[in-house]
Design a protein around this motif. Structure first.
Motif, PDB file in Angstrom:
ATOM      1  N   PHE A   1      -0.709   6.951   5.483  1.00 32.50           N
ATOM      2  CA  PHE A   1      -0.818   6.855   4.033  1.00 32.50           C
ATOM      3  C   PHE A   1      -1.538   5.587   3.585  1.00 32.50           C
ATOM      4  CE2 PHE A   1       0.787   5.433  -0.092  1.00 32.50           C
ATOM      5  CZ  PHE A   1       0.626   6.576  -0.865  1.00 32.50           C
ATOM      6  N   ASP A   2      -1.436   4.519   4.376  1.00 33.48           N
ATOM      7  CA  ASP A   2      -1.909   3.202   3.942  1.00 33.48           C
ATOM      8  C   ASP A   2      -3.357   3.168   3.456  1.00 33.48           C
ATOM      9  OD1 ASP A   2       0.491   1.890   4.183  1.00 33.48           O
ATOM     10  OD2 ASP A   2       0.118   1.199   6.231  1.00 33.48           O
ATOM     11  N   PRO A   3      -4.320   3.795   4.134  1.00 28.09           N
ATOM     12  CA  PRO A   3      -5.694   3.745   3.615  1.00 28.09           C
ATOM     13  C   PRO A   3      -5.807   4.360   2.218  1.00 28.09           C
ATOM     14  CG  PRO A   3      -5.699   4.419   5.918  1.00 28.09           C
ATOM     15  CD  PRO A   3      -4.261   4.429   5.474  1.00 28.09           C
ATOM     16  N   PHE A   4      -5.083   5.444   1.986  1.00 29.34           N
ATOM     17  CA  PHE A   4      -5.083   6.052   0.656  1.00 29.34           C
ATOM     18  C   PHE A   4      -4.411   5.132  -0.349  1.00 29.34           C
ATOM     19  CE2 PHE A   4      -2.841   8.835  -2.429  1.00 29.34           C
ATOM     20  CZ  PHE A   4      -3.959   9.302  -3.106  1.00 29.34           C
ATOM     21  N   GLY A   5      -3.272   4.539   0.061  1.00 28.30           N
ATOM     22  CA  GLY A   5      -2.586   3.604  -0.825  1.00 28.30           C
ATOM     23  C   GLY A   5      -3.436   2.403  -1.160  1.00 28.30           C
ATOM     24  N   ALA A   6      -4.222   1.928  -0.197  1.00 28.66           N
ATOM     25  CA  ALA A   6      -5.100   0.787  -0.448  1.00 28.66           C
ATOM     26  C   ALA A   6      -6.185   1.140  -1.454  1.00 28.66           C
ATOM     27  CB  ALA A   6      -5.726   0.311   0.864  1.00 28.66           C
TER      28      ALA A   6
ATOM     29  N   THR B   1       0.805  -1.209   0.000  1.00 23.91           N
ATOM     30  CA  THR B   1       0.000   0.000   0.000  1.00 23.91           C
ATOM     31  C   THR B   1       0.842   1.265   0.000  1.00 23.91           C
ATOM     32  OG1 THR B   1      -0.158   0.029   2.414  1.00 23.91           O
ATOM     33  CG2 THR B   1      -1.883  -1.145   1.206  1.00 23.91           C
ATOM     34  N   ARG B   2       2.153   1.131   0.033  1.00 23.32           N
ATOM     35  CA  ARG B   2       3.028   2.306   0.003  1.00 23.32           C
ATOM     36  C   ARG B   2       4.254   2.015  -0.846  1.00 23.32           C
ATOM     37  NH1 ARG B   2       5.196   2.317   6.232  1.00 23.32           N
ATOM     38  NH2 ARG B   2       2.981   2.032   6.635  1.00 23.32           N
ATOM     39  N   PHE B   3       4.839   3.054  -1.418  1.00 23.62           N
ATOM     40  CA  PHE B   3       6.018   2.896  -2.258  1.00 23.62           C
ATOM     41  C   PHE B   3       7.290   3.241  -1.503  1.00 23.62           C
ATOM     42  CE2 PHE B   3       3.968   6.996  -3.067  1.00 23.62           C
ATOM     43  CZ  PHE B   3       4.971   7.887  -2.714  1.00 23.62           C
ATOM     44  N   PHE B   4       7.197   3.476  -0.189  1.00 21.40           N
ATOM     45  CA  PHE B   4       8.372   3.811   0.612  1.00 21.40           C
ATOM     46  C   PHE B   4       8.372   2.924   1.846  1.00 21.40           C
ATOM     47  CE2 PHE B   4       4.827   6.559   1.634  1.00 21.40           C
ATOM     48  CZ  PHE B   4       4.724   6.467   3.009  1.00 21.40           C
ATOM     49  N   HIS B   5       9.558   2.754   2.433  1.00 19.74           N
ATOM     50  CA  HIS B   5       9.695   1.959   3.654  1.00 19.74           C
ATOM     51  C   HIS B   5      10.201   2.856   4.780  1.00 19.74           C
ATOM     52  CE1 HIS B   5       8.865  -1.612   1.394  1.00 19.74           C
ATOM     53  NE2 HIS B   5       9.870  -1.380   0.577  1.00 19.74           N
ATOM     54  N   GLY B   6      10.088   2.365   5.996  1.00 15.68           N
ATOM     55  CA  GLY B   6      10.464   3.196   7.120  1.00 15.68           C
ATOM     56  C   GLY B   6       9.377   4.227   7.405  1.00 15.68           C
ATOM     57  N   ARG B   7       9.680   5.163   8.301  1.00 10.61           N
ATOM     58  CA  ARG B   7       8.752   6.240   8.654  1.00 10.61           C
ATOM     59  C   ARG B   7       7.359   5.671   8.920  1.00 10.61           C
ATOM     60  NH1 ARG B   7       9.713  10.314   3.805  1.00 10.61           N
ATOM     61  NH2 ARG B   7       9.831   8.326   2.682  1.00 10.61           N
ATOM     62  N   ARG B   8       7.279   4.806   9.902  1.00 10.41           N
ATOM     63  CA  ARG B   8       6.070   4.029  10.151  1.00 10.41           C
ATOM     64  C   ARG B   8       4.837   4.901  10.390  1.00 10.41           C
ATOM     65  NH1 ARG B   8       4.445  -1.166  12.076  1.00 10.41           N
ATOM     66  NH2 ARG B   8       2.189  -1.110  11.878  1.00 10.41           N
ATOM     67  N   ARG B   9       4.990   5.971  11.162  1.00 15.99           N
ATOM     68  CA  ARG B   9       3.817   6.792  11.464  1.00 15.99           C
ATOM     69  C   ARG B   9       3.245   7.417  10.190  1.00 15.99           C
ATOM     70  NH1 ARG B   9       5.435  10.098  17.026  1.00 15.99           N
ATOM     71  NH2 ARG B   9       5.627   8.261  18.376  1.00 15.99           N
TER      72      ARG B   9
END
Length: 242
Positions: A23-28, A10-18
């Motif tokens: 972002f995840d709901p938008f990425g989904a 659901t995201r194109f980046f790793h790290g920066r968990r918060r």
């Protein structure tokens, strides 16, 4: 029959968990829209070492999953109740599979010929092996490995960007009285071998593969993924990789 991408992020980046969690709901939603445009009926969200429940999508099935980073490589876990979080590199492949099965999920060897030695383990009870959309030329090797282990093949794009969804996907041959595939029905189909891997051959996908081949060549991982002559083992009706 359902067509489902079993490996997407659901995201194109790793790290920066918060930031990622926000972002995840938008990425989904972007994944679901791309899945719909591809003509697929579902997509599994398999983020690295965590799973966050997401709102149902009205157009496609968004299936729960996680990509566990074991001490030997990555294992996809899909099903109704994947673990919420795992510590990267701590679990062994066997422990990851046990965790998946305890939670009524299927455990799949992810991209077995890229950054992984999980394929070398013969005594771990995996449920399937993945044909990965980023390097489909390895498919003959993956087919041989699956035949040796007596396991079915599934397909996943390994999408980190929405436009990558559907580059590889899984046909799930189940007859359920529902308009979409459920996580439990998916797990049952994988364990019963009622699944098969497919690779998309569109012009965009061929262009993307050339780009990824260049990236993998620079990383020094291309040779292990090349396998036999391209096209060998390609399902009937699908053109050979060009």
């Amino acid at each position: 029959m359902y067509a489902v991408d079993l490996h997407a992020h659901t995201r194109f980046f790793h790290g920066r968990r918060r930031l990622g969690d926000r972002f995840d709901p938008f990425g989904a939603r972007l994944l679901a829209e791309a899945t719909k445009r591809r003509g697929l009926s579902g997509v599994a969200t398999t983020n690295h070492d965590y799973y966050t429940p997401l709102e149902p999508n009205v157009d496609v099935a968004v299936l729960p999953g996680i990509e566990i980073t074991t001490d030997r490589g990555h294992v996809l876990v899909v099903g109704p109740d994947p673990p919420a979080e795992t510590e990267p590199g701590v679990l062994t492949p066997g422990e990851a599979v046990d965790l998946a099965h305890e939670r009524d999920c299927a455990a799949i060897v992810a991209h077995p010929y890229r950054n992984s030695t999980v394929r070398e383990l013969e005594d771990v009870p995996f449920d399937a092996i993945e044909v990965n959309g980023k390097h489909p030329r390895s498919r003959p090797l993956v087919e041989e490995l699956a035949a040796e282990r007596g396991l079915p093949l599934v397909g996943g794009s390994d999408a980190h960007y929405p436009f990558e969804v559907g580059r590889a996907y899984t046909l799930v041959d189940v007859d359920v009285d529902a308009d979409r595939l459920t996580p439990s029905a998916l797990v049952d189909a994988i364990r019963d071998g009622q699944v098969s891997a497919r690779i998309s051959r569109s012009a965009l996908d061929r262009l993307l593969r050339r780009g990824y081949r260049a990236i993998h060549r620079r990383k020094g991982v291309l040779e292990a993924m090349e396998g036999p002559t391209p096209g060998v083992g390609t399902p009937p009706g699908e053109e050979a990789e060009r």
